[in-house]
Design an enzyme around this catalytic site. Structure first.
Site, mmCIF file in Angstrom:
data_model
loop_
_atom_site.group_PDB
_atom_site.id
_atom_site.type_symbol
_atom_site.label_atom_id
_atom_site.label_comp_id
_atom_site.label_asym_id
_atom_site.label_seq_id
_atom_site.Cartn_x
_atom_site.Cartn_y
_atom_site.Cartn_z
ATOM 1 N N PHE A 1 0.803 -1.219 0.000
ATOM 2 C CA PHE A 1 0.000 0.000 0.000
ATOM 3 C C PHE A 1 0.840 1.275 0.000
ATOM 4 O O PHE A 1 0.357 2.323 -0.404
ATOM 5 C CB PHE A 1 -1.010 -0.009 1.145
ATOM 6 C CG PHE A 1 -2.160 -0.920 0.859
ATOM 7 C CD1 PHE A 1 -3.117 -0.577 -0.089
ATOM 8 C CD2 PHE A 1 -2.273 -2.148 1.486
ATOM 9 C CE1 PHE A 1 -4.168 -1.433 -0.384
ATOM 10 C CE2 PHE A 1 -3.322 -3.004 1.199
ATOM 11 C CZ PHE A 1 -4.271 -2.640 0.254
ATOM 12 N N GLU A 2 2.084 1.194 0.413
ATOM 13 C CA GLU A 2 2.951 2.373 0.372
ATOM 14 C C GLU A 2 3.609 2.559 -0.995
ATOM 15 O O GLU A 2 3.692 3.673 -1.487
ATOM 16 C CB GLU A 2 4.029 2.291 1.455
ATOM 17 C CG GLU A 2 3.512 2.586 2.839
ATOM 18 C CD GLU A 2 3.023 4.017 3.021
ATOM 19 O OE1 GLU A 2 3.547 4.938 2.369
ATOM 20 O OE2 GLU A 2 2.095 4.216 3.827
ATOM 21 N N SER A 3 4.107 1.475 -1.595
ATOM 22 C CA SER A 3 4.900 1.633 -2.822
ATOM 23 C C SER A 3 4.561 0.655 -3.935
ATOM 24 O O SER A 3 5.215 0.671 -4.968
ATOM 25 C CB SER A 3 6.383 1.469 -2.492
ATOM 26 O OG SER A 3 6.650 0.108 -2.147
#
Length: 145
Positions: free
Chosen positions: A53-55
């Site tokens: 979900f971050e990258s």
């Protein structure tokens, strides 16, 4: 003129050739080998979910936030205003160190972040997508650790 517009639109759709997106199981293995499984009580599935979900599993990702008050670096989008370079630099490293696909510096810094009072809640995307997920086990499905 139409050809120029079409070419411009197509160039936006093409992924950069240097993109270093990793597979889910590759990320899981590197995080496991880096000691994140059960680190501070968080199972590996949480870390893999966070990385997605971050990258989207891109260890070289660099994103400026909408308001321009920080830039996120690497797999976990670690913020420069607190953790690296010119901010508080609480991880004592360059933000460029967080872009290495070997993930050693990224894991070292993530461990410092999660030891803080917010734990993994330091990442709003973890709180939103991973904290209460009933299906966290799917992040490790088929992975050989």
């Amino acid at each position: 003129m139409k050809a120029c517009v079409l070419l411009s639109l197509l160039s936006c759709l093409v992924a950069p050739s240097g993109a270093a997106v990793m597979g889910r199981c590759t990320v899981a293995k590197k995080l496991y080998d880096g000691g994140l499984h059960y680190f501070e009580g968080y199972r590996l599935e949480n870390w893999v979910c966070l990385a997605y979900f971050e990258s989207k599993f891109n260890p070289t990702a660099v994103y400026d936030n909408m308001h321009g008050d920080f830039t996120g670096f690497g797999l976990f989008q670690i913020r420069n205003n607190d953790w690296c370079d010119h901010g508080k630099n609480l991880c004592h490293m360059s933000c460029a160190d967080l872009l290495n696909p070997d993930l050693k510096k990224t894991i070292e810094c993530a461990k410092k972040i999660v030891k803080g009072k917010d734990g993994m809640g330091a990442w709003p995307s973890w709180s939103l997508h991973c904290q209460y997920a009933d299906t966290l086990a799917r992040w490790l499905d088929g992975c050989k650790l």
